[in-house]
Design a protein around this motif. Structure first.
Motif, short mmCIF file in Angstrom:
data_model
loop_
_atom_site.label_atom_id
_atom_site.label_comp_id
_atom_site.label_asym_id
_atom_site.label_seq_id
_atom_site.Cartn_x
_atom_site.Cartn_y
_atom_site.Cartn_z
N VAL A 112 64.26 47.85 -5.21
CA VAL A 112 64.53 46.42 -5.10
C VAL A 112 63.73 45.71 -6.19
N PRO A 113 64.31 44.77 -6.92
CA PRO A 113 63.57 44.05 -7.96
C PRO A 113 62.27 43.46 -7.42
N GLY A 114 61.22 43.52 -8.23
CA GLY A 114 59.90 43.08 -7.80
C GLY A 114 59.88 41.67 -7.25
N LEU A 115 60.68 40.76 -7.83
CA LEU A 115 60.70 39.38 -7.37
C LEU A 115 61.25 39.24 -5.95
N LEU A 116 61.94 40.28 -5.47
CA LEU A 116 62.56 40.22 -4.14
C LEU A 116 61.88 41.14 -3.14
N GLN A 117 60.82 41.81 -3.53
CA GLN A 117 60.18 42.78 -2.65
C GLN A 117 59.28 42.11 -1.61
N THR A 118 59.27 42.66 -0.40
CA THR A 118 58.28 42.27 0.59
C THR A 118 56.97 42.98 0.25
N GLU A 119 55.89 42.55 0.86
CA GLU A 119 54.61 43.21 0.62
C GLU A 119 54.64 44.66 1.08
N ALA A 120 55.25 44.92 2.23
CA ALA A 120 55.29 46.28 2.76
C ALA A 120 56.13 47.18 1.86
N TYR A 121 57.24 46.66 1.35
CA TYR A 121 58.09 47.46 0.45
C TYR A 121 57.35 47.74 -0.85
N ALA A 122 56.69 46.73 -1.40
CA ALA A 122 55.93 46.90 -2.63
C ALA A 122 54.85 47.96 -2.45
N ARG A 123 54.17 47.91 -1.33
CA ARG A 123 53.11 48.89 -1.06
C ARG A 123 53.69 50.31 -1.01
N ALA A 124 54.84 50.46 -0.34
CA ALA A 124 55.47 51.78 -0.23
C ALA A 124 55.86 52.32 -1.60
N VAL A 125 56.43 51.45 -2.43
CA VAL A 125 56.83 51.87 -3.78
C VAL A 125 55.62 52.31 -4.60
N MET A 126 54.55 51.53 -4.52
CA MET A 126 53.35 51.83 -5.32
C MET A 126 52.66 53.11 -4.86
N LEU A 127 52.73 53.40 -3.58
CA LEU A 127 52.09 54.61 -3.07
C LEU A 127 52.93 55.86 -3.29
N ASP A 128 54.23 55.67 -3.53
CA ASP A 128 55.12 56.81 -3.69
C ASP A 128 55.00 57.48 -5.05
N VAL A 129 54.68 56.70 -6.08
CA VAL A 129 54.72 57.21 -7.46
C VAL A 129 53.34 57.69 -7.90
N PRO A 130 53.20 58.99 -8.20
CA PRO A 130 51.90 59.51 -8.67
C PRO A 130 51.52 58.92 -10.03
N PRO A 131 50.21 58.87 -10.33
CA PRO A 131 49.09 59.22 -9.46
C PRO A 131 48.80 58.11 -8.46
N PRO A 132 48.25 58.45 -7.30
CA PRO A 132 47.97 57.43 -6.30
C PRO A 132 46.93 56.43 -6.81
N PRO A 133 47.14 55.13 -6.57
CA PRO A 133 46.17 54.12 -7.03
C PRO A 133 44.95 54.10 -6.13
N THR A 134 43.85 53.59 -6.68
CA THR A 134 42.67 53.35 -5.85
C THR A 134 42.97 52.13 -4.97
N GLU A 135 42.13 51.88 -3.99
CA GLU A 135 42.33 50.71 -3.14
C GLU A 135 42.29 49.43 -3.95
N LYS A 136 41.38 49.37 -4.94
CA LYS A 136 41.29 48.18 -5.78
C LYS A 136 42.55 48.00 -6.62
N GLU A 137 43.03 49.09 -7.22
CA GLU A 137 44.24 49.02 -8.04
C GLU A 137 45.44 48.61 -7.19
N LEU A 138 45.53 49.17 -5.99
CA LEU A 138 46.65 48.83 -5.10
C LEU A 138 46.61 47.35 -4.73
#
Length: 274
Positions: A112-138
């Motif tokens: 889903v385009p970033g401008l239309l993403q919910t926070e939960a969807y954005a979080r899921a996308v960011m956690l799915d793609v390696p390498p995993p981000p740090t808590e600060k980066e996330l």
């Protein structure tokens, strides 16, 4: 002609400015030597700036902006020569430019385009793609993405068009609950008078967007720019012929996708099936 030595080491933002300068120089069909004569800087300095090894001086930016007829893009890029937490290096310039755009068109076949993403969807996308981000980066990435969503209700308003592949939503990124919330959010966004959302159906034998995702932007000066993104890279497209080609493809996709009304009905049916 002035020559600059020293300066900061290569950074992502300097590389971005250099790449943008090169795009507009080539768009104007100028060699580095020819541009050097026009802006009163040495070819060596221009080469260093294009390679991201030199900070662009303010007077250089102003002269290059005028000579290359860059309709404000070089000024924006120069202001962007600094780290912006949460945004990918290759996307930062486009994110700055979209703040002042009057029209933005987005085709997406991955998420889903970033401008239309919910926070939960954005979080899921960011956690799915390696390498995993740090808590600060996330946290930085989510904050940056949510901040961009202010564009939906910006004053003066921007005309927004989105084409999203049905397959993106069928994937159910983040699980059923995240998908329910995301579908509800898309339906809500589609009610905004300045936002048009179209779904490209799963079964569509004729598709003008098979070369991948892309974006188009109309500036305040009513000039058009394009943007294409891949793995760890993004490209600003400024050449008139190339932007025209992208506009042609986007126009064809709008005719191939479901109408805005039918798209909302599909979103509602998908929501009801969860």
């Amino acid at each position: 002609m002035a020559n600059i030595d020293g300066g900061p080491g290569t950074s992502d933002s300097l590389k971005t400015f250099g790449a943008v300068l090169k795009v507009f120089r080539e768009r104007a069909a100028l060699t580095r030597e020819q541009l050097a004569e026009e802006v009163i800087y040495s070819p060596h300095t221009i080469s260093s700036i294009e390679q991201g090894r030199r900070m662009p001086p303010e007077d250089f930016v102003e002269r290059a902006e005028e000579v290359l007829d860059a309709f404000g893009v070089l000024r924006v890029a120069a202001r962007n020569v600094a780290r912006q937490p949460g945004l990918a290096a290759w996307f930062r310039l486009w994110a700055q430019l979209e703040k002042t755009a009057v029209t933005l068109c987005v085709y997406e076949c991955r998420v889903v385009p970033g401008l239309l993403q919910t926070e939960a969807y954005a979080r899921a996308v960011m956690l799915d793609v390696p390498p995993p981000p740090t808590e600060k980066e996330l946290a930085e990435r989510i904050a940056a993405r949510l901040a961009r969503k202010e564009l939906l209700r910006r004053e003066p308003p921007i005309a927004l068009s989105f084409i999203i592949e049905e397959a993106v939503l069928l994937r159910r990124t983040g699980g059923d609950e995240v998908t329910r919330e995301q579908l509800d959010h898309l339906i809500e966004c589609a009610r905004l008078w300045n936002v048009e959302i179209q779904i490209m159906p799963l079964r569509q034998p004729h598709h003008a967007g098979t070369d991948g995702p892309m974006q188009l932007m109309e500036t305040r000066e009513h000039r058009w720019l394009g943007y294409a993104e891949g793995q760890q890279t993004g490209q600003l497209v400024a050449g008139r012929k190339d932007v025209s080609l992208m506009q042609m493809r986007y126009a064809r996709m709008r005719s191939q996708a479901l109408s805005p009304a039918d798209s909302v009905e599909l979103l509602k049916r998908m929501r009801g099936e969860l």
